[in-house]
Write a protein that holds these residues in place. Structure first.
Motif, PDB file in Angstrom:
ATOM      1  N   VAL A  92       4.258   0.568   6.077  1.00  0.00           N
ATOM      2  CA  VAL A  92       3.151   1.107   5.291  1.00  0.00           C
ATOM      3  C   VAL A  92       1.910   0.284   5.607  1.00  0.00           C
ATOM      4  O   VAL A  92       1.928  -0.934   5.540  1.00  0.00           O
ATOM      5  CB  VAL A  92       3.463   1.034   3.774  1.00  0.00           C
ATOM      6  N   CYS A  93       0.824   0.974   5.950  1.00  0.00           N
ATOM      7  CA  CYS A  93      -0.435   0.306   6.252  1.00  0.00           C
ATOM      8  C   CYS A  93      -1.529   0.861   5.352  1.00  0.00           C
ATOM      9  O   CYS A  93      -1.620   2.075   5.144  1.00  0.00           O
ATOM     10  CB  CYS A  93      -0.845   0.527   7.704  1.00  0.00           C
ATOM     11  N   GLU A  94      -2.358  -0.035   4.854  1.00  0.00           N
ATOM     12  CA  GLU A  94      -3.476   0.391   4.028  1.00  0.00           C
ATOM     13  C   GLU A  94      -4.575   0.927   4.935  1.00  0.00           C
ATOM     14  O   GLU A  94      -4.860   0.368   5.987  1.00  0.00           O
ATOM     15  CB  GLU A  94      -3.994  -0.790   3.205  1.00  0.00           C
ATOM     16  N   THR A  95      -5.179   2.018   4.520  1.00  0.00           N
ATOM     17  CA  THR A  95      -6.265   2.606   5.296  1.00  0.00           C
ATOM     18  C   THR A  95      -7.602   2.102   4.763  1.00  0.00           C
ATOM     19  O   THR A  95      -7.674   1.480   3.709  1.00  0.00           O
ATOM     20  CB  THR A  95      -6.234   4.139   5.217  1.00  0.00           C
ATOM     21  N   ASN A  96      -8.648   2.383   5.490  1.00  0.00           N
ATOM     22  CA  ASN A  96      -9.983   1.997   5.052  1.00  0.00           C
ATOM     23  C   ASN A  96     -10.504   2.924   3.955  1.00  0.00           C
ATOM     24  O   ASN A  96     -11.459   2.618   3.274  1.00  0.00           O
ATOM     25  CB  ASN A  96     -10.953   2.003   6.227  1.00  0.00           C
ATOM     26  N   SER A  97      -9.880   4.066   3.807  1.00  0.00           N
ATOM     27  CA  SER A  97     -10.329   5.046   2.827  1.00  0.00           C
ATOM     28  C   SER A  97      -9.827   4.677   1.428  1.00  0.00           C
ATOM     29  O   SER A  97      -8.662   4.353   1.238  1.00  0.00           O
ATOM     30  CB  SER A  97      -9.789   6.438   3.205  1.00  0.00           C
ATOM     31  N   THR A  98     -10.725   4.708   0.466  1.00  0.00           N
ATOM     32  CA  THR A  98     -10.327   4.476  -0.927  1.00  0.00           C
ATOM     33  C   THR A  98     -10.342   5.776  -1.709  1.00  0.00           C
ATOM     34  O   THR A  98      -9.999   5.801  -2.884  1.00  0.00           O
ATOM     35  CB  THR A  98     -11.267   3.471  -1.616  1.00  0.00           C
ATOM     36  N   LYS A  99     -10.712   6.852  -1.068  1.00  0.00           N
ATOM     37  CA  LYS A  99     -10.759   8.153  -1.733  1.00  0.00           C
ATOM     38  C   LYS A  99      -9.386   8.791  -1.665  1.00  0.00           C
ATOM     39  O   LYS A  99      -8.905   9.156  -0.604  1.00  0.00           O
ATOM     40  CB  LYS A  99     -11.802   9.042  -1.048  1.00  0.00           C
ATOM     41  N   VAL A 100      -8.748   8.895  -2.800  1.00  0.00           N
ATOM     42  CA  VAL A 100      -7.441   9.532  -2.879  1.00  0.00           C
ATOM     43  C   VAL A 100      -7.662  11.028  -3.041  1.00  0.00           C
ATOM     44  O   VAL A 100      -8.510  11.464  -3.819  1.00  0.00           O
ATOM     45  CB  VAL A 100      -6.621   8.975  -4.064  1.00  0.00           C
ATOM     46  N   THR A 101      -6.900  11.827  -2.314  1.00  0.00           N
ATOM     47  CA  THR A 101      -7.018  13.269  -2.401  1.00  0.00           C
ATOM     48  C   THR A 101      -6.745  13.727  -3.829  1.00  0.00           C
ATOM     49  O   THR A 101      -5.834  13.223  -4.491  1.00  0.00           O
ATOM     50  CB  THR A 101      -6.017  13.941  -1.431  1.00  0.00           C
ATOM     51  N   ASP A 102      -7.551  14.675  -4.310  1.00  0.00           N
ATOM     52  CA  ASP A 102      -7.447  15.130  -5.695  1.00  0.00           C
ATOM     53  C   ASP A 102      -6.051  15.649  -6.038  1.00  0.00           C
ATOM     54  O   ASP A 102      -5.611  15.542  -7.183  1.00  0.00           O
ATOM     55  CB  ASP A 102      -8.491  16.214  -5.979  1.00  0.00           C
ATOM     56  N   SER A 103      -5.356  16.227  -5.076  1.00  0.00           N
ATOM     57  CA  SER A 103      -4.024  16.775  -5.369  1.00  0.00           C
ATOM     58  C   SER A 103      -3.004  15.678  -5.683  1.00  0.00           C
ATOM     59  O   SER A 103      -1.963  15.956  -6.271  1.00  0.00           O
ATOM     60  CB  SER A 103      -3.536  17.629  -4.193  1.00  0.00           C
ATOM     61  N   TYR A 104      -3.281  14.431  -5.288  1.00  0.00           N
ATOM     62  CA  TYR A 104      -2.361  13.334  -5.564  1.00  0.00           C
ATOM     63  C   TYR A 104      -2.599  12.676  -6.918  1.00  0.00           C
ATOM     64  O   TYR A 104      -1.724  11.990  -7.438  1.00  0.00           O
ATOM     65  CB  TYR A 104      -2.472  12.250  -4.484  1.00  0.00           C
ATOM     66  N   ILE A 105      -3.779  12.847  -7.482  1.00  0.00           N
ATOM     67  CA  ILE A 105      -4.116  12.182  -8.746  1.00  0.00           C
ATOM     68  C   ILE A 105      -3.295  12.786  -9.874  1.00  0.00           C
ATOM     69  O   ILE A 105      -3.188  14.005 -10.005  1.00  0.00           O
ATOM     70  CB  ILE A 105      -5.630  12.287  -9.029  1.00  0.00           C
ATOM     71  N   GLY A 106      -2.689  11.912 -10.674  1.00  0.00           N
ATOM     72  CA  GLY A 106      -1.884  12.367 -11.807  1.00  0.00           C
ATOM     73  C   GLY A 106      -0.517  11.717 -11.815  1.00  0.00           C
ATOM     74  O   GLY A 106      -0.253  10.742 -11.128  1.00  0.00           O
TER      75      GLY A 106
END
Length: 192
Positions: A92-106
């Motif tokens: 598992v590698c952390e990406t530079n993006s901090t924006k989580v896709t809306d479908s994953y939130i919850g």
């Protein structure tokens, strides 16, 4: 009484110790205890139980000291290099993006699953569902292959610059440690 069997048993224990020592450091103590038991039991057997052995030269001891144990030490350094460069083994590698896709939130429930090796149907490891909460601002991770041992193309030793450009998982300290182990592997290989 076969001296070759004693050397084989001792070499096997030492080789196994060196193979796993980088990920399980307590194996040094287990190996020391095992070799102590071997020494005591073989000493008793040789002095009290066995009849006099054949007159042997020192060829077996020289062969073990010159070939077997340096090879085991080389494998110790090589395995440590690959293990420390592949740490933490989670792919598992952390990406530079901090924006989580809306479908994953919850809230989500996860269940372990696996496929048969032949690509058959999906089976679940257990019937337990694990709750996971994902919120905005959570770190975004992706799959990255951290297995330097089976890296494609093959790499030897496992220098940090062999990581894929799009997925770098080593911290700065881990990269320094990996450099040191990789250089030690080269030094030990030239000495062996």
């Amino acid at each position: 009484f076969y001296l070759a069997d004693l050397y084989t048993g001792m070499s096997k224990v030492v080789f196994l110790c060196f193979w796993y020592a980088s990920i399980i450091p307590a194996v040094y103590f287990l190996t020391a205890a095992t070799l102590m038991v071997h020494y005591i039991s073989y000493k008793f057997a040789i002095l009290r139980s066995y009849r006099a052995g054949p007159k042997l030269g020192a060829e077996l001891a020289i062969y073990g000291r010159v070939y077997i144990f340096p090879l085991a030490v080389f494998f110790l350094f090589m395995q440590a290099d690959y293990n420390w460069s592949s740490f933490p083994f989670d792919n598992v590698c952390e990406t530079n993006s901090t924006k989580v896709t809306d479908s994953y939130i919850g809230s989500h429930n996860l269940q372990y699953e696996y496929r048969d090796k032949d690509g058959g149907e999906t089976n679940f490891l257990d019937n337990i569902k694990y709750p996971v909460e994902i919120s905005e601002g959570d770190s975004y991770y992706k799959f990255c292959n951290q297995d330097m041992y089976n890296h494609s193309p093959k790499v030897f030793p496992a220098f940090p610059f062999f990581q894929d450009d799009e997925s770098r998982w080593m911290s700065d300290d881990q990269a320094v440690f990996s450099w040191v182990f990789s250089i030690l592997v080269i030094v030990v290989l030239t000495l062996v």
